[in-house]
Write an enzyme that holds these catalytic residues in place. Structure first.
Site, PDB file in Angstrom:
ATOM      1  CB  VAL A  17      -0.972  -0.001   1.214  1.00 26.86           C
ATOM      2  CG1 VAL A  17      -1.869   1.220   1.166  1.00 26.86           C
ATOM      3  CG2 VAL A  17      -1.816  -1.272   1.221  1.00 26.86           C
ATOM      4  CD  GLU A 129     -13.852   4.921   2.692  1.00 30.83           C
ATOM      5  OE1 GLU A 129     -14.281   3.764   2.843  1.00 30.83           O
ATOM      6  OE2 GLU A 129     -14.551   5.923   2.872  1.00 30.83           O
ATOM      7  N   GLY A 134     -10.974  -2.161   1.192  1.00 28.46           N
ATOM      8  CA  GLY A 134     -10.018  -1.595   0.230  1.00 28.46           C
ATOM      9  C   GLY A 134     -10.471  -0.341  -0.460  1.00 28.46           C
ATOM     10  N   GLY A 187      -1.573 -15.804  -5.114  1.00 33.03           N
ATOM     11  CA  GLY A 187      -1.216 -14.658  -4.265  1.00 33.03           C
ATOM     12  C   GLY A 187      -2.415 -14.028  -3.569  1.00 33.03           C
ATOM     13  CD  GLU A 190      -0.833 -12.741   3.995  1.00 36.58           C
ATOM     14  OE1 GLU A 190       0.352 -12.968   4.306  1.00 36.58           O
ATOM     15  OE2 GLU A 190      -1.246 -11.644   3.597  1.00 36.58           O
ATOM     16  CE  LYS A 205     -10.800  -6.161   5.713  1.00 35.17           C
ATOM     17  NZ  LYS A 205     -10.634  -7.159   4.630  1.00 35.17           N
TER      18      LYS A 205
HETATM   19  N1  LIG Z   1      -2.332  -5.029   0.932  1.00 35.85           N
HETATM   20  C1  LIG Z   1      -3.611  -4.842   0.866  1.00 35.85           C
HETATM   21  O1  LIG Z   1      -4.273  -5.236  -0.105  1.00 35.85           O
HETATM   22  C2  LIG Z   1      -4.348  -4.110   1.962  1.00 35.85           C
HETATM   23  C3  LIG Z   1      -5.731  -3.864   1.822  1.00 35.85           C
HETATM   24  C4  LIG Z   1      -6.411  -3.163   2.824  1.00 35.85           C
HETATM   25  C5  LIG Z   1      -5.703  -2.739   3.948  1.00 35.85           C
HETATM   26  N2  LIG Z   1      -4.365  -3.015   4.051  1.00 35.85           N
HETATM   27  C6  LIG Z   1      -3.683  -2.579   5.254  1.00 35.85           C
HETATM   28  O2  LIG Z   1      -2.637  -1.668   4.933  1.00 35.85           O
HETATM   29  C7  LIG Z   1      -1.549  -1.855   5.831  1.00 35.85           C
HETATM   30  C8  LIG Z   1      -0.272  -2.162   5.023  1.00 35.85           C
HETATM   31  O3  LIG Z   1      -0.453  -3.336   4.273  1.00 35.85           O
HETATM   32  P1  LIG Z   1       0.646  -3.809   3.197  1.00 35.85           P
HETATM   33  O4  LIG Z   1       0.027  -4.926   2.450  1.00 35.85           O
HETATM   34  O5  LIG Z   1       1.149  -2.623   2.453  1.00 35.85           O
HETATM   35  O6  LIG Z   1       1.784  -4.361   4.170  1.00 35.85           O
HETATM   36  P2  LIG Z   1       3.278  -4.801   3.770  1.00 35.85           P
HETATM   37  O7  LIG Z   1       3.374  -4.986   2.296  1.00 35.85           O
HETATM   38  O8  LIG Z   1       3.627  -5.907   4.680  1.00 35.85           O
HETATM   39  O9  LIG Z   1       4.147  -3.510   4.143  1.00 35.85           O
HETATM   40  C9  LIG Z   1       4.381  -3.102   5.462  1.00 35.85           C
HETATM   41  C10 LIG Z   1       5.444  -2.002   5.445  1.00 35.85           C
HETATM   42  O10 LIG Z   1       5.625  -1.534   6.783  1.00 35.85           O
HETATM   43  C11 LIG Z   1       7.014  -1.476   7.060  1.00 35.85           C
HETATM   44  N3  LIG Z   1       7.266  -1.649   8.481  1.00 35.85           N
HETATM   45  C12 LIG Z   1       7.070  -2.766   9.237  1.00 35.85           C
HETATM   46  N4  LIG Z   1       7.434  -2.509  10.520  1.00 35.85           N
HETATM   47  C13 LIG Z   1       7.877  -1.238  10.555  1.00 35.85           C
HETATM   48  C14 LIG Z   1       8.412  -0.410  11.560  1.00 35.85           C
HETATM   49  N5  LIG Z   1       8.550  -0.861  12.827  1.00 35.85           N
HETATM   50  N6  LIG Z   1       8.783   0.869  11.251  1.00 35.85           N
HETATM   51  C15 LIG Z   1       8.652   1.315   9.988  1.00 35.85           C
HETATM   52  N7  LIG Z   1       8.153   0.577   8.969  1.00 35.85           N
HETATM   53  C16 LIG Z   1       7.775  -0.687   9.254  1.00 35.85           C
HETATM   54  C17 LIG Z   1       7.621  -2.576   6.217  1.00 35.85           C
HETATM   55  O11 LIG Z   1       9.001  -2.290   6.047  1.00 35.85           O
HETATM   56  P3  LIG Z   1       9.986  -3.224   5.145  1.00 35.85           P
HETATM   57  O12 LIG Z   1       9.579  -2.888   3.723  1.00 35.85           O
HETATM   58  O13 LIG Z   1      11.327  -2.762   5.487  1.00 35.85           O
HETATM   59  O14 LIG Z   1       9.673  -4.637   5.531  1.00 35.85           O
HETATM   60  C18 LIG Z   1       6.808  -2.466   4.935  1.00 35.85           C
HETATM   61  O15 LIG Z   1       7.355  -1.482   4.085  1.00 35.85           O
HETATM   62  C19 LIG Z   1      -1.986  -2.971   6.797  1.00 35.85           C
HETATM   63  O16 LIG Z   1      -2.587  -2.397   7.920  1.00 35.85           O
HETATM   64  C20 LIG Z   1      -3.019  -3.728   6.000  1.00 35.85           C
HETATM   65  O17 LIG Z   1      -3.949  -4.402   6.810  1.00 35.85           O
HETATM   66  C21 LIG Z   1      -3.688  -3.692   3.083  1.00 35.85           C
END
Ligand SMILES: NC(=O)c1ccc[n+]([C@@H]2O[C@H](COP(=O)([O-])OP(=O)(O)OC[C@H]3O[C@@H](n4cnc5c(N)ncnc54)[C@H](OP(=O)(O)O)[C@@H]3O)[C@@H](O)[C@H]2O)c1
Length: 426
Positions: A17, A129, A134, A187, A190, A205
């Site tokens: 994101v 939001e 999403g 994908g 998980e 949610k």
């Molecule tokens: N992906 C989706 O489709 C989706 C949909 C709806 C909501 N969300 C929500 O959006 C959020 C992010 O999701 P995502 O899929 O983007 O997650 P992600 O791909 O796992 O990315 C998480 C990011 O956070 C960083 N991070 C982890 N610990 C940290 C810390 N202590 N300090 C600073 N940065 C840190 C990670 O760093 P590194 O890159 O160095 O590992 C990574 O860049 C979550 O809350 C998720 O539930 C995601």
């Protein structure tokens, strides 16, 4: 924020994101400025591991707290996920008077009330939001467009992974295990799929939707939860024969000053709009006393769809910041959360029974003793393999559970199959 309309944005997290959000600001920044008069500038991004190679941005830090408190950053986007350190970072940002946009459903479902208090004290926005469904606009319609209505019920398909798995099981007759393996290969799921398939993600949610729809405090732990891992290809085939499709639903009801919130697999009539929501799509069906039935449909996950929702919030929060106002946070009252035992549903149940005279009467008598009346019975198979498939009228969960207990003790019943609730047929 400086004299012109530049708003300096700090992003916590550069995963699916975060990186998509930074790319969207680069792609659409000019158009956003032309439309809103706001120049969004992502100035810093926090990540965990500084050694990872990254494209699309070059001012990273591993010290997220220093970014949050940096006077050169006006607004914070939190897309790290989880509770720790996200909660402390969001609280620190709000305390420093910075609006926060988050996509973190776990955090909002666990600590929403505390974060709303902090945002209200600071007089800044806390917008989320992206945390539910999403890309689909849902929080803003609930908070603003429907603010004058009385919402009675919300039904949601809010987890794309389980909807994909159930779609495969429905359309190709796949088993749960095979459909899950396919979702993992593509994908959509998980490697550890527990949070999705056991309904934890949908429960978080559901808690957020319930809080916003009814203005009451609901946390993820208040949500009754069953996942889809026990749903069989047989259940789905039988549901189809009876005119239903199986979906993992969030069901949020206002009942006499109380709120009932549950997530479980449900049989939805084929004619219901939610039955047509296939693959990894999400949809939320809202019943307003005045508005009637509304359905919000779209991509519930994915980097760009989720970033699109977060960016809409960033623009809102930036505009409010510029005007020295905030959208206001929902005032959350305390209401009784109705326990599952006290909830009413229609039910579907399959029973493997001995194929001999009188069995149907014994089974029907067990239902009747617990005040559960049967609306439909189907007998499938012959000989030692006979199966009864029953659908009930609306009944109390407690009565249905005591019926089940009695059925398990009946000699004539070899196996009590999956209990599924029928939703959307009333
Ligand atoms: N992906 C989706 O489709 C989706 C949909 C709806 C909501 N969300 C929500 O959006 C959020 C992010 O999701 P995502 O899929 O983007 O997650 P992600 O791909 O796992 O990315 C998480 C990011 O956070 C960083 N991070 C982890 N610990 C940290 C810390 N202590 N300090 C600073 N940065 C840190 C990670 O760093 P590194 O890159 O160095 O590992 C990574 O860049 C979550 O809350 C998720 O539930 C995601």
């Amino acid at each position: 924020m400086d004299g012109n309309a530049t708003v300096r944005v700090g992003v916590l997290g550069y995963g699916n994101v975060g990186s998509a959000l930074v790319a969207l600001v680069a792609e659409n920044g000019d158009a956003i400025e032309a439309r809103t008069g706001l120049r969004l500038q992502v100035t810093r991004v926090a990540v965990k591991d500084m050694s990872k190679a990254r494209a699309g941005f070059d001012n990273f830090t591993a010290d997220a707290m220093s970014l949050v408190t940096d006077p050169e950053v006006d607004l914070i986007v939190e897309v790290i996920g989880g509770l720790d350190p996200a909660r402390d970072l969001v609280l620190a940002a709000l305390k420093a008077g910075k609006p926060v946009v988050t996509g973190n459903k776990e955090l909002m479902a666990a600590s929403g009330a505390e974060l709303f208090d902090a945002a209200a004290k600071a007089g800044v926005d806390l917008l989320f939001e992206a945390a539910v469904a999403g890309a689909i606009p849902l929080m803003r319609p609930l908070r603003e467009s429907l603010a004058g209505d009385r919402i009675q019920r919300v039904l949601g398909i809010v987890n794309g992974t389980t909807n994909f798995i159930l779609t495969r099981m429905t359309e190709s007759g796949a088993s749960f295990a095979d459909a899950l393996a396919e979702a993992q290969a593509l994908g959509y799921a998980e490697r550890d799929p527990t949070a999705d398939v056991e309904g934890h993600d949908a429960a978080a949610k559901a808690a957020i939707i319930a809080s916003l729809a009814f203005g009451v405090r609901v946390v993820a732990g208040d949500v009754y939860r069953e996942g889809i891992s026990r749903v069989t290809a047989d259940d789905i085939r039988m549901a189809g024969r009876l005119g239903y499709v199986v979906k993992l639903l969030a069901v949020i009801d206002a009942v006499g000053g109380e709120v009932a919130v549950r997530v479980h697999p449900a049989m939805v009539p084929l004619a219901h709009p939610l039955a047509a929501v296939r693959e990894s799509f999400n949809a939320v069906f809202v019943e307003g006393a005045a508005a009637g039935e509304l359905m919000f449909y779209g991509r519930g996950a994915g980097g760009r769809p989720t970033a699109s929702a977060a960016l809409g919030d960033v623009i809102d929060a930036a505009a409010n910041l510029r005007q020295g106002t905030s959208a206001g946070v929902p005032g959350l009252a305390v209401a009784r959360i109705r326990p599952m035992d006290e909830v009413h549903s229609q039910y579907y149940l399959s029973l493997d029974v001995a194929d001999r005279p009188g069995v149907l009467e014994q089974v029907a008598a067990a239902f009747a003793r617990h005040l559960v009346s049967i609306v439909q019975v189907l007998q499938v198979g012959m000989g030692g393999e006979a199966r009864l498939v029953l659908v009930t009228h609306t009944a109390l969960e407690r009565d249905m559970q005591s019926t089940l207990a009695e059925l398990r003790d009946l000699d004539a019943v070899d196996r009590v199959g999956t209990l599924l609730r029928v939703i959307g047929a009333e």
